[in-house]
Design a protein around this motif. Structure first.
Motif, short mmCIF file in Angstrom:
data_model
loop_
_atom_site.label_atom_id
_atom_site.label_comp_id
_atom_site.label_asym_id
_atom_site.label_seq_id
_atom_site.Cartn_x
_atom_site.Cartn_y
_atom_site.Cartn_z
N ASP A 20 10.22 4.62 12.07
CA ASP A 20 10.41 4.98 10.67
C ASP A 20 11.38 3.99 10.04
O ASP A 20 12.55 3.88 10.47
CB ASP A 20 10.97 6.40 10.57
CG ASP A 20 10.91 6.94 9.14
OD1 ASP A 20 10.82 6.10 8.21
OD2 ASP A 20 10.95 8.16 8.96
N PRO A 21 10.95 3.20 9.01
CA PRO A 21 11.85 2.20 8.42
C PRO A 21 13.05 2.81 7.70
O PRO A 21 14.04 2.13 7.47
CB PRO A 21 10.93 1.44 7.46
CG PRO A 21 9.84 2.40 7.14
CD PRO A 21 9.64 3.23 8.37
N LEU A 22 12.96 4.10 7.38
CA LEU A 22 14.06 4.74 6.64
C LEU A 22 15.06 5.43 7.55
O LEU A 22 16.09 5.92 7.09
CB LEU A 22 13.49 5.75 5.64
CG LEU A 22 12.52 5.18 4.61
CD1 LEU A 22 11.99 6.30 3.71
CD2 LEU A 22 13.18 4.09 3.77
N ARG A 41 -9.74 1.59 3.07
CA ARG A 41 -9.27 1.28 1.73
C ARG A 41 -7.75 1.15 1.67
O ARG A 41 -7.10 1.45 0.69
CB ARG A 41 -9.72 2.35 0.74
CG ARG A 41 -11.20 2.61 0.72
CD ARG A 41 -11.99 1.38 0.28
NE ARG A 41 -11.73 1.03 -1.11
CZ ARG A 41 -12.27 -0.02 -1.73
NH1 ARG A 41 -13.08 -0.83 -1.05
NH2 ARG A 41 -12.00 -0.26 -2.99
N GLY A 42 -7.15 0.68 2.81
CA GLY A 42 -5.73 0.39 2.80
C GLY A 42 -4.82 1.57 3.08
O GLY A 42 -3.61 1.48 2.82
N HIS A 43 -5.35 2.66 3.61
CA HIS A 43 -4.48 3.78 3.97
C HIS A 43 -5.14 4.60 5.07
O HIS A 43 -6.35 4.48 5.32
CB HIS A 43 -4.17 4.67 2.76
CG HIS A 43 -5.40 5.09 2.01
ND1 HIS A 43 -5.68 4.65 0.73
CD2 HIS A 43 -6.43 5.90 2.36
CE1 HIS A 43 -6.82 5.17 0.33
NE2 HIS A 43 -7.29 5.94 1.31
N ILE A 44 -4.31 5.46 5.70
CA ILE A 44 -4.79 6.40 6.70
C ILE A 44 -4.78 7.79 6.06
O ILE A 44 -3.78 8.20 5.44
CB ILE A 44 -3.90 6.37 7.95
CG1 ILE A 44 -3.96 4.99 8.62
CG2 ILE A 44 -4.32 7.45 8.94
CD1 ILE A 44 -3.02 4.83 9.79
N ILE A 53 -4.13 17.19 2.10
CA ILE A 53 -4.62 15.87 2.50
C ILE A 53 -3.50 14.87 2.27
O ILE A 53 -2.97 14.75 1.15
CB ILE A 53 -5.88 15.46 1.72
CG1 ILE A 53 -7.05 16.39 2.10
CG2 ILE A 53 -6.25 14.01 2.01
CD1 ILE A 53 -8.34 16.09 1.37
N TRP A 54 -3.13 14.17 3.35
CA TRP A 54 -2.02 13.20 3.33
C TRP A 54 -2.58 11.78 3.30
O TRP A 54 -3.54 11.46 3.99
CB TRP A 54 -1.13 13.38 4.55
CG TRP A 54 -0.50 14.74 4.65
CD1 TRP A 54 -1.06 15.88 5.09
CD2 TRP A 54 0.83 15.07 4.28
NE1 TRP A 54 -0.20 16.93 5.04
CE2 TRP A 54 1.01 16.45 4.53
CE3 TRP A 54 1.92 14.35 3.76
CZ2 TRP A 54 2.20 17.12 4.30
CZ3 TRP A 54 3.12 15.01 3.54
CH2 TRP A 54 3.25 16.39 3.79
N LEU A 55 -1.93 10.94 2.53
CA LEU A 55 -2.28 9.51 2.46
C LEU A 55 -1.09 8.72 2.99
O LEU A 55 0.00 8.75 2.39
CB LEU A 55 -2.61 9.08 1.03
CG LEU A 55 -3.80 9.78 0.36
CD1 LEU A 55 -3.98 9.29 -1.06
CD2 LEU A 55 -5.08 9.55 1.16
N SER A 59 3.42 0.93 4.27
CA SER A 59 4.88 1.00 4.33
C SER A 59 5.36 2.30 4.96
O SER A 59 6.55 2.60 4.95
CB SER A 59 5.47 0.87 2.92
OG SER A 59 5.01 1.94 2.09
N LEU A 60 4.41 3.07 5.51
CA LEU A 60 4.67 4.36 6.14
C LEU A 60 5.17 5.41 5.13
O LEU A 60 5.83 6.38 5.48
CB LEU A 60 5.68 4.22 7.28
CG LEU A 60 5.24 3.30 8.44
CD1 LEU A 60 6.31 3.30 9.53
CD2 LEU A 60 3.91 3.74 9.00
N GLN A 61 4.82 5.18 3.86
CA GLN A 61 5.14 6.17 2.84
C GLN A 61 4.01 7.20 2.80
O GLN A 61 2.84 6.85 2.73
CB GLN A 61 5.30 5.48 1.48
CG GLN A 61 5.61 6.45 0.35
CD GLN A 61 5.71 5.73 -0.99
OE1 GLN A 61 5.57 4.52 -1.05
NE2 GLN A 61 5.95 6.49 -2.05
N LEU A 62 4.38 8.50 2.81
CA LEU A 62 3.41 9.58 2.82
C LEU A 62 3.34 10.24 1.46
O LEU A 62 4.36 10.55 0.84
CB LEU A 62 3.79 10.62 3.88
CG LEU A 62 3.33 10.37 5.31
CD1 LEU A 62 4.03 11.34 6.26
CD2 LEU A 62 1.82 10.49 5.43
N THR A 63 2.11 10.46 0.98
CA THR A 63 1.87 11.25 -0.23
C THR A 63 0.79 12.27 0.11
O THR A 63 -0.03 12.05 1.02
CB THR A 63 1.40 10.37 -1.40
OG1 THR A 63 0.18 9.71 -1.04
CG2 THR A 63 2.46 9.34 -1.76
#
Length: 926
Positions: A20-22, A41-44, A53-55, A59-63
């Protein structure tokens, strides 16, 4: 398992835990309760048990966004569109919903849901087991646990533009779906626990083919990429099967219970249950109460090796994104596998001397040709050191075009390896990479091996298969003594120069060489005849002469080929015959035939042809002993001289060299050299012909008689008859003064006075008659002068009466006004004005008077110039310079002047005054 153990195992991936970079290097953890995942499309994309549903970004940022009220069971992310398809539940019970999301558009901060519809195979509810969507957005397939497959056709993002139908029905749960698109043909693979099917969706009524009678577990099927021909992969407990739309393909014996099968970027990812782990039951659920050990194995099916193998615990799924592979585990960790670069993998293989595998790997990784060549070189070096020279040369052959040939050639120059060297050199030539040295070396190998079969095969290859320098090959074969092969090669590839060199210089086959030259184009025939003409003339004189005749008139190749037709329709070519004369140096008979043919066919032949033919005929005439033949040859030479095609100077020299009298005299006469004709007769003491020449040409050149008299005068022989004849002509034409004649004949002791007696008497008589004639003219001029003086006196003392009645101009009766002159000429006024040049001169007398005045003016000028010349000559210190200056100005040139009559200077002046008075014209107008 036995087959599995035969595959070599490598570590071509580096494993690491995602940090985790943070959190300052702490492990990164996924949201809890993950139930489905996918990437693209550039995400998991992750779906959890809470309906979110998580994107996950790079950068390991989750939305996240709330997709369902209860849970998400399936997710499918399209690779070519920002479209996400999910299956989940909004209420309890068996009521799955399919939702289509557009990730590029937003609805209140969440992705826009473009379509919602229930996933029901029929009247009875069933749980969804698997999901697949076609990249063209026209097909979506949903598999159920009751064995049904529902196909949605049309625009899957809208309800109005699509329709849903039940494509497949069965009793065994559906475990895998995959769309296959090749060109314009679309297929749908369906895998169940018991069967494998294929549906042709491009054909009406969607025909079905059963591919196999055994299936696979859930998540154990996948579709390969085009490198494996887009085959459907089914991982069973004993084997992994690959299927085409119409048949089963290859099979790989990978033992063990398969839990997961994926195909990512050319690799087959398999999760196999560890044999020591307890069996888990339950269909369609990945939840587990306790962790189990699993073995991840990555296979390279093309190259037959294991790229990576490592144990993991409770793997949820494996996704590929951002050029990496991510392994998601149930404890929330995420591992990353980074593939080593191709060069590192190759070095690992090189260390184990696995060159064949390295080559296959490099090809599958699309390594460039330079990289492949380096592998082949190293493999060749390895085999060479092991003593496998045959195998080594095969690898070196694969480096052609990349590896410097000298590197390989030096290794095999040993005579023991000549076969291997020959094979390598042949490969260089096949690929058109050989230079002149390589061709030389290859041919030397053939000749050293005495392998005539290979040699013939090499040189007799078709035009499209020629991969060597033909000229170099001809040189080598010629030096090695393979003349027949060299000739064949030269003729086939139209190396005319080498063909003729070998035939004429080595094989001494002059007849064949001449025949070959006769088939060549004009320019090449001309150059080769200049080079080999003397040799051919010496050995094949008749054929060579015949060819030269055609070459210098109207050349056409002798072969009946298309080339000959081309020459027949083109401009006529002919060589300069004069340039080929030296070829006949030792063949005068052929030379004569050639030259006579040339002047007969072409009268405008070069000048050298005529000059050479004349010389040849004169030589033949000079050496001929038979009088009859000599006369014939003399006539031929004279006819050539009379043809006006010979150069005068050259012809004269040739005739004098061969003492050809008739030709010399003809040329003297043609050149109007009359004195030379007479001198020629004088040298030969032909007295009669000397006199004859004087008679014939004396009118054109009068000095001939004088020279003839001098010639006879110098002769001590009795030439009285010739002297008398000459004197007679001299006397008749007054060619010499008598004194000079006497002085000339004084040198001849045989010429007595009786010879010139008649000449002197006649001369004196004519002079006496001339004196009498001159005295008579003097008296006549004096009488005329006295008459003119009386007329002048009369004009001065008495009036002139004009009695003319006609006009001297128009010869019509005179009418007033009229004009009268003292010269007794009268004119009409208008006639006078029309023709008179001056008002004071008579038009009729003006021309004659002008001549007289001009002569008087010249005499005055001459008299003045004479006085000035005498004055300058008397006063100058250098009289010679004065005379030379006047000579230079042409003062002493011969002039025709009217002299004054005999008498004193005063009388001359009086007569001039009288003449001037006669020229005075007084105009009278009546």
């Amino acid at each position: 398992m036995a087959a599995f153990l035969q595959w070599r195992k490598f570590v071509f991936f580096d494993k690491d835990v995602v940090k985790d970079p943070l959190e300052n290097g702490k492990n990164f953890y996924l949201p809890s309760g993950i139930s489905a995942c996918d990437s693209g499309r550039g995400h998991i994309v992750l779906g959890d048990m809470g309906g979110k549903i998580w994107l996950l970004m790079r950068s390991l940022q989750l939305t996240h966004f709330q997709a369902y009220k209860l849970r998400v069971t399936h997710i499918y992310q399209l690779k070519q569109h920002s479209i996400l398809v999910s299956v989940g539940q909004d209420e309890h019970g068996i009521n799955p919903l399919v939702k289509v999301w557009n990730l590029d558009k937003r609805d209140g901060g969440n992705p826009l849901c473009t379509r919602i519809f229930p996933a029901i195979p029929g009247n009875k509810p069933a749980e969804v087991s698997c999901l697949s969507v076609h990249e063209n957005l026209n097909f979506m397939a949903i598999g159920f646990t009751d064995g049904s497959v529902v196909l949605t056709k049309g625009d899957i993002t809208r309800d109005r533009h699509s329709k849903t139908l039940t494509l497949h029905e069965g009793t065994s749960p559906v475990t895998g779906l995959a769309f296959r698109q090749v060109l314009k043909v679309t297929h749908l693979f369906v895998a169940t626990l018991e069967r494998v099917y294929c549906y042709a969706l491009s054909t009406k009524e969607y025909p079905k083919i059963q591919l196999d009678t055994h299936g696979c577990a859930l998540h154990c099927s996948s579709l390969s990429d085009p490198s494996q021909d887009s085959q459907f992969i089914v991982a069973g407990d004993e084997c992994v099967y690959l299927y085409q739309p119409d048949e089963r393909g290859p099979c790989f014996a990978f033992d063990g219970q398969k839990l997961l099968a994926h195909w990512h970027r050319g690799y087959l990812f398999l999760i196999i249950r560890d044999a020591k782990s307890p069996n888990k039951t339950g269909f369609g659920s990945r939840e587990s109460s306790s962790a189990e050990n699993q073995l991840l194995t990555i296979y390279d099916l093309d190259n037959k090796f294991i790229a990576y193998s490592a144990p993991f615990e409770d793997v949820i799924d494996i996704v590929a994104e951002w050029g990496l592979f991510y392994i998601l585990t149930r404890d929330g960790k995420m591992f990353v596998l980074q593939e080593k670069d191709t060069q590192t993998k190759l070095e690992m293989l090189f260390k184990k001397n696995l060159f064949v595998m390295a080559i296959n790997l490099a090809k599958s990784q699309h390594l460039d040709s330079d990289g492949l060549a380096e592998i082949f070189r190293q493999y060749g070096d390895h085999l060479y050191l092991k003593g496998d020279h045959d195998g080594a040369i095969q690898q070196y052959i694969r480096t052609t075009g990349k590896l410097e040939p000298s590197y390989v050639i030096r290794k095999f120059l040993d005579a023991q390896r000549i076969h291997n060297l020959t094979a390598y050199l042949q490969a260089l030539h096949r690929q058109s990479l050989a230079n002149a040295d390589h061709t030389t070396l290859l041919l030397n190998c053939y000749t050293k091996l005495k392998d005539s079969a290979k040699l013939e095969e090499f040189i007799k290859s078709s035009e499209s298969e020629v991969h060597f320098d033909v000229e170099i090959a001809i040189k080598v074969l010629r030096q090695a003594g393979y003349h027949s092969h060299a000739v064949f090669l030269a003729e086939k590839h139209k190396h005319h120069e080498w063909y003729l060199k070998i035939q004429l210089e080595d094989l001494k086959n002059y007849q064949e060489g001449l025949r070959y030259i006769g088939r060549l184009p004009f320019e090449q025939v001309e150059s080769n005849m200049k080079r080999y003409g003397k040799t051919l003339m010496h050995h094949v004189p008749e054929g060579t002469t015949r060819l030269l005749k055609g070459l210098c008139t109207k050349y056409q190749p002798s072969a009946d080929t298309a080339e000959k037709d081309l020459y027949e329709s083109s401009i006529v070519n002919k060589a300069n015959s004069e340039e080929f004369i030296p070829i006949f140096a030792n063949n005068p008979r052929e030379l004569k035939a050639f030259l006579e043919h040339m002047i007969e066919v072409d009268t405008l032949s070069p000048q050298g042809v005529y000059d050479t033919l004349l010389e040849l005929r004169l030589q033949n005439w000079a050496h001929e002993q038979d009088l009859e033949k000599k006369n014939i040859l003399q006539g031929e030479a004279l006819s050539l001289l009379r043809s006006d095609h010979t150069v005068f100077d050259k012809a004269l020299v040739l005739c004098q060299m061969h003492n050809f009298k008739e030709g010399v005299l003809y040329l003297y006469e043609k050149g109007k050299l009359y004195q030379q004709i007479m001198h020629y007769h004088m040298q030969n003491e032909e007295y009669g012909k000397v006199v004859e020449a004087c008679k014939r040409y004396g009118d054109q050149e009068g000095c001939l008689w004088e020279q003839a008299l001098g010639y006879f005068a110098r002769k001590e022989e009795n030439c009285k008859a010739y002297i008398s004849e000459v004197l007679q002509h001299i006397d008749q034409n007054n060619l010499m003064p008598p004194l000079l004649v006497v002085q000339t004949l004084a040198h001849n002791s045989t010429a007595t006075l009786s010879v010139i007696k008649d000449y002197l008497i006649n001369k004196l008589q004519r002079e006496s008659q001339q004196i009498e004639e001159d005295e008579r003219k003097i008296r006549q001029y004096r009488d005329e002068t006295a008459h003119l003086r009386s007329e002048i006196q009369e004009l001065k003392m008495s009036a002139k009466i004009f009695q003319k009645t006609k006009c001297n101009m128009c010869n019509s009766p005179l009418e007033l006004p009229s004009v009268h002159f003292l010269c007794s000429h009268s004119f009409h006024q208008h006639c006078f004005e029309s023709y008179a040049e001056s008002e004071a001169e008579c038009p009729t007398c003006t021309p004659e008077n002008r001549k007289v005045m001009d002569m008087l003016r010249v005499q005055d000028q001459k008299r003045d110039l004479h006085d000035h010349f005498n004055r300058q000559l008397r006063t100058s210190n250098d009289g010679f310079s004065v005379v030379a200056d006047y000579f230079g100005r042409g003062v002493f040139n011969k002039l025709t002047l009217v002299t004054d009559p005999p008498g004193s200077k005063t009388a001359g002046s009086l007569e001039m005054n009288l003449q001037r008075d006669l020229l005075i014209h007084t105009k009278r107008t009546c």
